[in-house]
Design a protein around this motif. Structure first.
Motif, mmCIF file in Angstrom:
data_model
loop_
_atom_site.group_PDB
_atom_site.id
_atom_site.type_symbol
_atom_site.label_atom_id
_atom_site.label_comp_id
_atom_site.label_asym_id
_atom_site.label_seq_id
_atom_site.Cartn_x
_atom_site.Cartn_y
_atom_site.Cartn_z
ATOM 1 N N LEU A 7 0.840 -1.188 0.000
ATOM 2 C CA LEU A 7 0.000 0.000 0.000
ATOM 3 C C LEU A 7 0.879 1.244 0.000
ATOM 4 O O LEU A 7 2.047 1.186 0.385
ATOM 5 N N ILE A 8 0.291 2.369 -0.419
ATOM 6 C CA ILE A 8 1.043 3.629 -0.425
ATOM 7 C C ILE A 8 0.320 4.700 0.383
ATOM 8 O O ILE A 8 0.460 5.889 0.108
ATOM 9 N N GLY A 9 -0.446 4.268 1.386
ATOM 10 C CA GLY A 9 -1.114 5.231 2.246
ATOM 11 C C GLY A 9 -2.624 5.151 2.139
ATOM 12 O O GLY A 9 -3.177 4.493 1.258
ATOM 13 N N GLY A 10 -3.287 5.879 3.047
ATOM 14 C CA GLY A 10 -4.745 5.836 3.112
ATOM 15 C C GLY A 10 -5.426 7.013 2.460
ATOM 16 O O GLY A 10 -6.600 7.257 2.703
ATOM 17 N N SER A 11 -4.709 7.753 1.607
ATOM 18 C CA SER A 11 -5.273 8.910 0.914
ATOM 19 C C SER A 11 -5.934 8.468 -0.387
ATOM 20 O O SER A 11 -5.961 7.284 -0.730
ATOM 21 N N LEU A 12 -6.466 9.424 -1.146
ATOM 22 C CA LEU A 12 -7.071 9.096 -2.439
ATOM 23 C C LEU A 12 -6.083 8.445 -3.406
ATOM 24 O O LEU A 12 -6.447 7.479 -4.080
ATOM 25 N N PRO A 247 -3.597 15.805 6.534
ATOM 26 C CA PRO A 247 -3.121 15.240 5.267
ATOM 27 C C PRO A 247 -1.793 14.525 5.437
ATOM 28 O O PRO A 247 -0.976 14.898 6.276
ATOM 29 N N ASP A 248 -1.589 13.468 4.620
ATOM 30 C CA ASP A 248 -0.298 12.789 4.633
ATOM 31 C C ASP A 248 0.526 13.229 3.431
ATOM 32 O O ASP A 248 0.131 14.104 2.681
ATOM 33 N N ALA A 249 1.666 12.600 3.249
ATOM 34 C CA ALA A 249 2.589 13.036 2.200
ATOM 35 C C ALA A 249 2.028 12.838 0.802
ATOM 36 O O ALA A 249 2.479 13.478 -0.148
ATOM 37 N N LEU A 250 1.020 11.932 0.658
ATOM 38 C CA LEU A 250 0.461 11.667 -0.662
ATOM 39 C C LEU A 250 -0.802 12.463 -0.932
ATOM 40 O O LEU A 250 -1.393 12.337 -1.990
ATOM 41 N N THR A 251 -1.264 13.260 0.034
ATOM 42 C CA THR A 251 -2.424 14.097 -0.189
ATOM 43 C C THR A 251 -2.106 15.133 -1.257
ATOM 44 O O THR A 251 -1.064 15.775 -1.198
ATOM 45 N N PRO A 252 -3.004 15.310 -2.261
ATOM 46 C CA PRO A 252 -2.744 16.317 -3.280
ATOM 47 C C PRO A 252 -2.522 17.683 -2.635
ATOM 48 O O PRO A 252 -3.324 18.155 -1.835
ATOM 49 N N GLY A 253 -1.387 18.332 -2.973
ATOM 50 C CA GLY A 253 -1.107 19.654 -2.437
ATOM 51 C C GLY A 253 -0.491 19.640 -1.062
ATOM 52 O O GLY A 253 -0.352 20.697 -0.444
ATOM 53 N N ALA A 254 -0.090 18.459 -0.557
ATOM 54 C CA ALA A 254 0.432 18.386 0.814
ATOM 55 C C ALA A 254 1.702 19.201 0.980
ATOM 56 O O ALA A 254 1.916 19.817 2.021
ATOM 57 N N SER A 255 2.564 19.207 -0.031
ATOM 58 C CA SER A 255 3.802 19.981 0.074
ATOM 59 C C SER A 255 3.490 21.460 0.194
ATOM 60 O O SER A 255 4.082 22.180 1.017
ATOM 61 N N ALA A 256 2.531 21.927 -0.639
ATOM 62 C CA ALA A 256 2.148 23.338 -0.569
ATOM 63 C C ALA A 256 1.532 23.652 0.781
ATOM 64 O O ALA A 256 1.763 24.716 1.366
ATOM 65 N N LEU A 257 0.718 22.706 1.299
ATOM 66 C CA LEU A 257 0.089 22.916 2.596
ATOM 67 C C LEU A 257 1.145 23.075 3.690
ATOM 68 O O LEU A 257 1.036 23.954 4.553
ATOM 69 N N THR A 258 2.181 22.249 3.634
ATOM 70 C CA THR A 258 3.236 22.320 4.647
ATOM 71 C C THR A 258 3.924 23.682 4.640
ATOM 72 O O THR A 258 4.189 24.280 5.683
#
Length: 280
Positions: A7-12, A247-258
């Motif tokens: 698996l690669i996470g529980g995000s979309l 959000p986790d690292a695979l959430t769309p836009g997570a880097s921008a959110l951080t």
């Protein structure tokens, strides 16, 4: 130990990856020695007549049988399971009916003995039990890594048939209310209020119908009978769960959110809502 799913996470993105690879991953999982041993045992022992005593006395068989109904956690409640089966599925005073749990009712119906005290399963029934065991075992393995994805898999598998088979909207919602895993998905997807479970069951059904109409369309039961309707609800569930957990690292836009959430004047909740809304 069975071969665990990748698996690669529980995000979309994690859900999309699991959907794309599930057939291959589940085939690999089912080839595991432990899973294959249980399947072989079920096929050997359930295709010939047996008694309830024989079933209850064979823990190695009983465990995958219970897992076929999602009841593996009941394995140590021998007297309880025996009573569920022996009372039968149709007696209003029987244990299964009084508990008003569809899994217990189906267990009781499947293993109902004939007048001679023998349980006889057709080849089709055995095949269905084996497939249900394999599906549930894979879901459990997914859930050990990502509980959100296990709930999504269970919802995807169950809700369509439930929507198609229900006699009315009201009976559909009553069955949903009786299923804790399905209600956990709807609780998040439809943003149900705190204390919802404390409402009278009729009020719960009314509220769910109204909320579903707002969230997915004017005829929610018909919509949930379609793959598109199921996937829409699953996506809402996963997104709302992400919002609650962060959000986790695979959430769309997570880097921008951080980056943005570290800046003055930006609230992380409003930013996550904005970014996640673009992923719908």
């Amino acid at each position: 130990m069975p071969i665990p799913p990748s698996l690669i996470g529980g995000s979309l993105p994690g859900w999309a990856f699991l959907q794309e690879t599930r057939e291959r991953q589940q085939a690999t999982f089912e080839s595991s020695t432990d899973i294959q041993r249980n399947v072989d045992g079920m096929r050997e022992k359930l295709t010939q007549p047996f008694t309830l005593d024989e079933l209850m006395g064979d823990r190695q068989l009983l465990r995958p049988v219970l897992q076929s109904f999602g009841l593996q956690d009941e394995i140590d409640k021998g007297a309880f399971i025996r009573r569920i089966i022996s009372d039968g599925p149709d007696d209003p005073q029987g244990f299964a009916r009084r508990l008003n749990n569809t899994d217990f009712i189906e267990l009781s119906r499947t293993f109902e003995a004939d007048p001679d005290g023998l349980i006889r399963l057709s080849d089709t029934e055995v095949d269905n039990l084996i497939q249900a065991y394999q599906d549930e075992a894979f879901e459990v393995a997914v859930g050990e890594q990502e509980p959100t994805l296990r709930l999504a898999l269970n919802f995807e598998q169950e809700i369509g048939d439930l929507a198609r088979d229900a006699a009315s909207d009201r009976s559909f919602w009553f069955k949903v209310i009786g299923s804790a895993p399905l209600m956990e998905v709807f609780q998040a997807a439809f943003i149900l209020p705190d204390g919802f479970a404390n409402l009278d069951v009729d009020k719960q059904a009314d509220y769910l119908q109204n909320r579903a109409e707002q969230q997915i369309g004017s005829d929610p039961r018909a919509i949930l009978a379609t793959d598109e309707g199921v996937q829409t609800t699953v996506r809402k569930f996963i997104l709302q769960t992400q919002l609650q957990n962060g959000p986790d690292a695979l959430t769309p836009g997570a880097s921008a959110l951080t980056l943005l959430s570290a800046g003055a004047g930006f609230g992380s909740q409003s930013l996550s809502s904005l970014i996640l809304s673009n992923a719908v």
